[in-house]
Design an enzyme around this catalytic site. Structure first.
Site, PDB file in Angstrom:
ATOM      1  N   HIS A 340      21.013  13.286  19.026  1.00  0.00           N
ATOM      2  CA  HIS A 340      21.740  12.542  20.232  1.00  0.00           C
ATOM      3  C   HIS A 340      22.857  13.248  20.773  1.00  0.00           C
ATOM      4  CE1 HIS A 340      20.668   8.188  19.856  1.00  0.00           C
ATOM      5  NE2 HIS A 340      20.258   8.562  18.681  1.00  0.00           N
ATOM      6  N   LYS A 528      33.266   3.986  29.259  1.00  0.00           N
ATOM      7  CA  LYS A 528      32.711   4.615  28.115  1.00  0.00           C
ATOM      8  C   LYS A 528      33.677   5.421  27.300  1.00  0.00           C
ATOM      9  CE  LYS A 528      30.778   7.261  31.433  1.00  0.00           C
ATOM     10  NZ  LYS A 528      29.404   7.181  31.305  1.00  0.00           N
ATOM     11  N   ARG A 529      33.257   5.970  26.083  1.00  0.00           N
ATOM     12  CA  ARG A 529      34.254   6.477  25.198  1.00  0.00           C
ATOM     13  C   ARG A 529      35.005   7.618  25.945  1.00  0.00           C
ATOM     14  NH1 ARG A 529      34.339   5.122  19.593  1.00  0.00           N
ATOM     15  NH2 ARG A 529      36.077   6.427  19.737  1.00  0.00           N
ATOM     16  N   LYS A 534      32.911  13.681  29.222  1.00  0.00           N
ATOM     17  CA  LYS A 534      32.667  12.780  30.144  1.00  0.00           C
ATOM     18  C   LYS A 534      33.624  12.694  31.266  1.00  0.00           C
ATOM     19  CE  LYS A 534      30.968   9.413  26.398  1.00  0.00           C
ATOM     20  NZ  LYS A 534      29.687   9.128  26.746  1.00  0.00           N
ATOM     21  N   THR A 636      23.493   5.391  28.436  1.00  0.00           N
ATOM     22  CA  THR A 636      22.982   4.090  28.709  1.00  0.00           C
ATOM     23  C   THR A 636      24.064   3.337  29.444  1.00  0.00           C
ATOM     24  OG1 THR A 636      24.128   3.273  26.690  1.00  0.00           O
ATOM     25  CG2 THR A 636      21.670   4.116  26.654  1.00  0.00           C
ATOM     26  N   LYS A 640      22.837   0.239  32.578  1.00  0.00           N
ATOM     27  CA  LYS A 640      23.531  -1.286  32.701  1.00  0.00           C
ATOM     28  C   LYS A 640      23.826  -1.207  34.253  1.00  0.00           C
ATOM     29  CE  LYS A 640      24.997  -0.749  28.041  1.00  0.00           C
ATOM     30  NZ  LYS A 640      25.962  -0.285  27.168  1.00  0.00           N
TER      31      LYS A 640
HETATM   32  C1  LIG Z   1      26.863   0.940  26.768  1.00  0.00           C
HETATM   33  C2  LIG Z   1      27.954   1.083  26.153  1.00  0.00           C
HETATM   34  C3  LIG Z   1      28.463   2.491  25.788  1.00  0.00           C
HETATM   35  C4  LIG Z   1      27.618   3.639  26.302  1.00  0.00           C
HETATM   36  O1  LIG Z   1      28.137   4.033  27.592  1.00  0.00           O
HETATM   37  P1  LIG Z   1      27.831   5.616  28.051  1.00  0.00           P
HETATM   38  O2  LIG Z   1      28.387   5.374  29.452  1.00  0.00           O
HETATM   39  O3  LIG Z   1      26.426   5.691  28.120  1.00  0.00           O
HETATM   40  O4  LIG Z   1      28.661   6.451  27.270  1.00  0.00           O
HETATM   41  C5  LIG Z   1      29.712   2.553  25.068  1.00  0.00           C
HETATM   42  N1  LIG Z   1      30.266   1.378  24.707  1.00  0.00           N
HETATM   43  C6  LIG Z   1      29.835   0.020  24.961  1.00  0.00           C
HETATM   44  C7  LIG Z   1      30.621  -1.008  24.501  1.00  0.00           C
HETATM   45  C8  LIG Z   1      28.766  -0.244  25.775  1.00  0.00           C
HETATM   46  O5  LIG Z   1      28.169  -1.380  26.086  1.00  0.00           O
END
Ligand SMILES: *Cc1c(COP(=O)(O)O)cnc(C)c1O
Length: 793
Positions: A340, A528-529, A534, A636, A640
C-alpha cells in the site's frame, strides 16, 4: 428483501424496545430507539447469515487479513443492502421518528486510520454483494481512531470508546475463542462476528474481529483483592485487555512498538489456529496438510499481518510435527500480498529482539527462511553483493515486505502507476526474481455507501434517466449517462442536485462547526489524513496567495469559493499538527476579514470520519487530489468524489492517472510535475532558488514567519514548516515533497477552475462525464479481479 412485512417489523421493533428498556415507546429516548431498531434488523439478518455460512463450508475460501477495518456506521447501509431502507424510513415516520436523528445516534466503528482500512471495509461489502466466499479477519479495538477537536486551532485528541453504549452489529462467539501464547503470557482471543450484508442478494458474509481477554476468572485475583491490593487484583485483566485496547493512529508511518507487534501477532495467530482446527475437523485424513492450500487463500492487507507467515510454519512444525520442507511448502502456497505504500518511513521493519519478545519461535523461523533463501541464491550462482538486496533479515531488522514478497504467490499494488513503481523501484530486485507474481489491482469503493446511500437524490435521478436500475448491479452501465451530456435539462438538474447537497452540507457544518458557508460559492474540498506527501500545505499556500491578491486588489474578479478541509494528524506527527494549526489560523484570518470574506471562506471540519465523509463527498465541486507524483499509492477518496459527479484537480498520481484516462483531461484539472520528472530533477532540486526568484512563492512562504494576523502561539510549529520548505539542514534536503516546484502550476490550474466554473452548463457536463465514467472504480470490479486472478474462488 423477500418476505419483509412492515406490520411485523413495527411490532417487533416496539417489542424489542419494551423488552430492552422496560419503557413504553413514547418514553424511550433516541438512543434507545436506535438500539432497539438495530436489534430488530439484526434479527432479520440471522437466517440468511446462517444459510451463507452453511454454503461456504467445504469450498475454497478467501480470508482477508487486515489490522484495520474502517467500517463507519452500519444502520443505514444494512437497511439499504437489505432493500428495506425506504420501507423502514416510512415505518419510522408513522411512529413520528426522524430517521436522520436516529442515524446520528450510532457511533462510527472507526477501527482504521484512512484509505487502507476503508478499502478493507469496501472489499467486505463488495465480496458479499458479488456472492464471494470471502471472510474478513481483524482486531476488535476497544478504542477506535481518536476523536479530534480543535482548541485554539490546535488538534486535541480524545478517546473513542465506540462500544461504551453497546455494539449492536456484532455477535460474541465465546465458544470459538482461541488461546494466543506470547513469550511470557497468554490471553484468550474472543471472536466478535460482524454480518456483512450483500446488496439485495440474500448473502451475509462474516467479518470476524478478535478481542483480547484474560483466560480465567476475568483476570481477577481474589487473594490480592482480599489483601487490599486492588490494583494488583486486576493486573492480569488489564494486561490481557491492553492488547486490543487501542488502534495505533498512524497512517503511512511504521510504529515499531512492542504492543503494535503484539496486536498483529494476536489476531493473526487466533485466525490461523482457528482455520487449522476447522480444517483438521473437516479433513481428518489429511494429516500432512497436502490439500490445505486447495481450501485456503490468505490476502495480507499490507505488511501488518505478515507475521502470519512464520506463525503458520510454527504451528505446522511444532504442533503438527511436520518437516520444515512440508511446513514451508504449505506456507508458500497460501498467501497473497498487497502493498500500500512506497514511502520508506512506512515500510515495516521489526527488530529481532522485539519479535523475540512476542514469539521466540517466529525469530528462529524467519532466520531460517532467510538462511535458506541465501543458500538457494548462492547455489544459483549469485555473488555476495548480488544476494544482499534479498536479505529478509538485515542488521537485526526483518524487512516485512520482503518476507511477504518472497512467500506470497501474488504481489499487487493498488493502482497502475503504483504497481509499476513497485516493479521498477521499491521491489525491483524481487520483480527480477519473480516477474510472474507481480500484478495490479486498482482500488475501488462501494457505490452502495458512497453513492446510493450518501446521495439518494442523484441516485433517483439516475434511475429516472436510465429508465432502470441495472446500473446498481453493474456500475459500468453509468456510461449510458453520456448520451445526456449536451441535454440542457439534464445538466440543469445535475447542478440543482449538487446545490441541494451543498445546502445540506452547509446546514451540517453550521450545526457542528458553527460556521456559515454559502452554497452558491465553489465548494473546494480536500478530505484525507493529514500527511506532508498529500500536500494540504500546498492547498493552504494557494489560499494565502488568493488572499494576498485580493488584499492588493479588493475588486479582483474571483468566483466566490469555500475551501473545506477534513483531516486527522497522527498525534505524534508534529509537522502535520502544525499544518492543521496553520490552516486554522488562515481560516480565522480570512473568515473574519470583511474585505475578503464575501469571496473566500476556509473551513477545517473537526473529526473527519466515515459518517462525515458521507455528507462531504456529494457536496463537492472540486476534488483536491494533489499529492506529490509517485507518493500516493492509489487514493480512494478521489473515486468517491468522481462517483458523485465531481471534477478532480490533481497530479498524475495513484488512481488519478486512471480517473483522468476514464473521464478525459478536458473534464478534469491536471497540474504539477510527473513522477519521472521528479526523479530527473531529484539530485539538483533547489527550492531556495524558487523561493528567492518567485515573488508569489516568497510572499506565502514568508507569511509563516511574518504574517502578523496568524500565530502558532509560540510553539515553533510555523518555523518548523518554514524550515521544511526552504532550510536544508545538514544532509536533510528541503521541500522533500516539491511544493514549491508545483506552486505555479497549481495556482494556474486553480485559475482555470475559477474561469470554467462560471459556465454552469459546461461545468455540469464535466461533472456528468466524470460520473458516467466512474464505473471501473466500483470495488465490485476490484474484488472480482482479486477473486478471479488471485484467489481462484
Ligand atoms: C475514503 C476515505 C479515506 C481515504 O481518502 P484518500 O483521499 O484516498 O486518502 C480516508 N478516510 C475516510 C474516512 C474515508 O472515507
Amino acid at each position: 428483501m423477500k418476505d419483509f412485512n412492515e406490520q411485523n417489523f413495527k411490532e417487533q421493533f416496539k417489542l424489542n424496545l419494551e423488552r430492552k428498556y422496560v419503557k413504553s415507546f413514547e418514553d424511550a429516548d433516541r438512543f434507545e430507539k436506535y438500539s432497539a431498531l438495530s436489534e430488530t434488523i439484526m434479527d432479520l439478518i440471522t437466517k440468511n447469515w446462517t444459510e451463507t455460512n452453511k454454503q461456504n463450508k467445504d469450498k475454497r475460501n478467501a480470508y482477508y487479513f487486515s489490522a484495520e477495518f474502517l467500517i463507519g456506521r452500519s444502520l443505514g447501509n444494512n437497511l439499504l443492502n437489505l432493500g428495506i431502507l425506504d420501507e423502514v424510513k416510512s415505518i419510522l415516520k408513522d411512529l413520528d421518528i426522524d430517521f436522520d436523528e436516529i442515524e446520528d445516534e450510532e457511533d462510527d466503528a472507526a477501527l482504521g486510520n484512512g484509505g487502507l482500512g476503508r478499502l478493507a471495509a469496501c472489499f467486505m461489502e463488495s465480496g458479499a454483494t458479488e456472492g464471494l466466499n470471502l471472510h474478513g479477519y481483524g482486531v476488535r479495538y476497544s478504542q477506535g481512531i481518536f476523536k479530534q477537536r480543535f482548541e485554539n486551532g490546535f488538534q486535541k485528541e480524545y478517546g473513542d470508546a465506540w462500544t461504551e453504549r453497546g455494539d449492536f452489529w456484532s455477535l460474541r462467539k465465546e465458544s470459538e475463542s482461541q488461546i494466543v501464547n506470547f513469550r511470557n503470557f497468554s490471553v484468550k482471543a474472543v471472536p466478535y462476528d460482524v454480518p456483512i450484508v450483500g446488496y439485495e442478494n440474500g448473502v451475509v458474509n462474516t467479518l470476524r474481529l478478535w478481542q483480547s481477554e484474560p483466560i480465567e476468572n476475568g483476570g481477577f485475583d481474589f487473594e490480592d483483592f482480599n489483601d487490599f491490593r486492588y490494583d494488583k487484583s486486576l493486573s492480569e485483566k488489564n494486561r490481557a485487555e491492553d492488547i486490543t485496547r487501542v488502534l495505533y493512529p498512524n497512517d503511512n508511518i511504521r510504529a515499531g512498538k512492542l504492543l503494535r507487534l503484539q496486536q498483529q501477532y494476536f489476531f493473526v495467530s487466533a485466525s490461523i489456529q482457528e482455520l487449522i482446527q476447522k480444517y483438521k475437523k473437516a479433513h481428518p485424513e489429511d494429516t500432512d496438510f497436502k490439500n490445505f492450500d486447495k481450501y485456503h487463500v490468505f490476502q495480507l492487507n499490507d505488511t501488518h499481518p505478515v507475521i502470519a507467515i512464520p506463525e503458520i510454519i510454527r504451528i505446522l512444525l511444532d504442533e503438527e510435527n511436520m518437516s520444515w520442507d512440508d511446513a514451508f511448502g504449505v506456507a508458500s502456497k497460501v498467501f497473497a500480498f498487497t502493498n500500500h505504500t512506497v514511502l520508506q518511513e512506512a515500510l515495516e521493519k521489526w527488530n529481532l529482539d522485539l519479535i523475540h519478545e512476542v514469539s521466540p519461535r517466529a525469530v528462529d523461523i524467519i532466520k531460517e527462511i532467510d538462511r535458506r533463501l541465501m543458500e538457494t541464491l548462492k547455489n544459483e550462482g549469485y555473488t555476495i553483493e548480488e544476494m544482499e538486496p534479498y536479505r529478509i533479515v538485515r542488521d537485526d531488522y526483518v524487512e516485512m515486505a520482503f518476507l511477504a514478497t518472497y512467500l506470497s504467490t501474488s504481489i499487487n499494488g493498488v493502482a497502475e502507476i503504483h504497481s509499476q513503481i513497485l516493479k521498477d523501484q521499491t521491489l525491483n530486485q524481487w520483480y527480477k526474481l519473480y516477474p510472474e507474481k507481480f500484478n495490479n489491482k486498482t482500488n475501488g469503493v462501494t457505490p452502495r455507501r458512497w453513492l446510493q446511500y450518501a446521495n439518494p437524490e442523484l441516485t433517483s435521478y439516475v434511475d429516472e434517466l436510465l429508465g432502470n436500475e441495472e446500473w446498481k448491479h453493474d456500475l459500468t452501465k453509468l456510461v449510458e449517462l453520456e448520451k445526456f451530456k449536451d441535454d440542457e435539462e439534464v445538466l440543469n438538474k445535475f447542478n440543482e442536485i449538487k446545490h441541494e447537497k451543498k445546502v445540506q452540507l452547509a446546514k451540517y457544518i453550521k450545526k457542528y462547526e458553527g460556521i456559515e458557508i454559502d452554497p452558491n460559492s465553489i465548494f473546494d474540498i480536500q478530505i484525507k489524513r493529514l500527511h506532508e506527501y498529500k500536500r494540504q500545505l500546498l492547498n493552504a499556500l494557494n489560499i494565502l496567495h488568493m488572499y494576498y491578491e485580493l488584499k492588493e486588489n479588493p475588486d479582483l474578479d474571483i468566483y466566490p469559493r469555500t475551501f473545506i478541509f477534513g483531516a486527522k494528524a497522527a498525534p505524534g506527527y508534529f509537522r502535520a499538527k502544525g499544518i492543521i494549526k496553520f490552516i486554522n489560523e488562515i481560516s480565522q484570518m480570512i473568515n473574519n476579514d470583511p474585505e475578503v470574506n464575501k469571496k473566500l471562506k476556509v473551513v477545517f471540519v473537526q473529526n473527519y470520519r466515515v459518517s462525515y465523509a458521507e455528507k462531504l463527498f456529494p457536496a463537492a465541486d472540486i476534488s483536491e487530489q494533489i499529492s506529490t507524483a509517485g507518493k500516493e499509492a492509489s487514493g480512494t477518496g478521489n473515486m468517491k468524489f468522481m462517483m458523485n459527479a465531481t471534477v478532480t484537480l490533481g497530479t498524475l498520481d495513484g488512481a488519478n492517472v486512471e480517473i483522468f484516462r476514464e473521464a478525459g483531461l478536458d473534464n478534469n484539472y491536471l497540474f504539477g510535475l510527473k513522477e519521472e520528472e521528479i526523479r530527473e530533477i531529484e539530485s539538483t532540486y533547489d527550492p531556495v532558488k524558487i523561493y528567492e526568484e518567485n515573488e508569489n512563492v516568497k510572499r506565502v512562504v514568508d507569511a509563516l514567519l511574518k504574517e502578523e494576523k496568524i500565530s502558532d502561539n509560540g510553539t515553533n510549529h510555523f518555523l518548523d514548516i518554514y524550515n521544511s520548505l526552504v532550510d536544508s539542514k545538514d544532509n536533510d534536503r528541503a521541500d522533500v515533497y516539491y511544493l514549491l516546484a508545483d506552486f505555479d502550476s497549481y495556482v494556474e490550474a486553480q485559475a482555470k477552475v475559477d474561469a470554467d466554473f462560471r459556465n454552469r452548463k459546461e461545468w455540469a457536463k464535466k461533472c456528468l462525464i466524470n460520473m458516467a465514467n466512474s464505473g471501473m472504480f466500483s470495488s465490485d470490479r476490484t474484488i472480482r479481479q482479486y477473486a478471479e486472478e488471485i484467489w481462484h474462488i
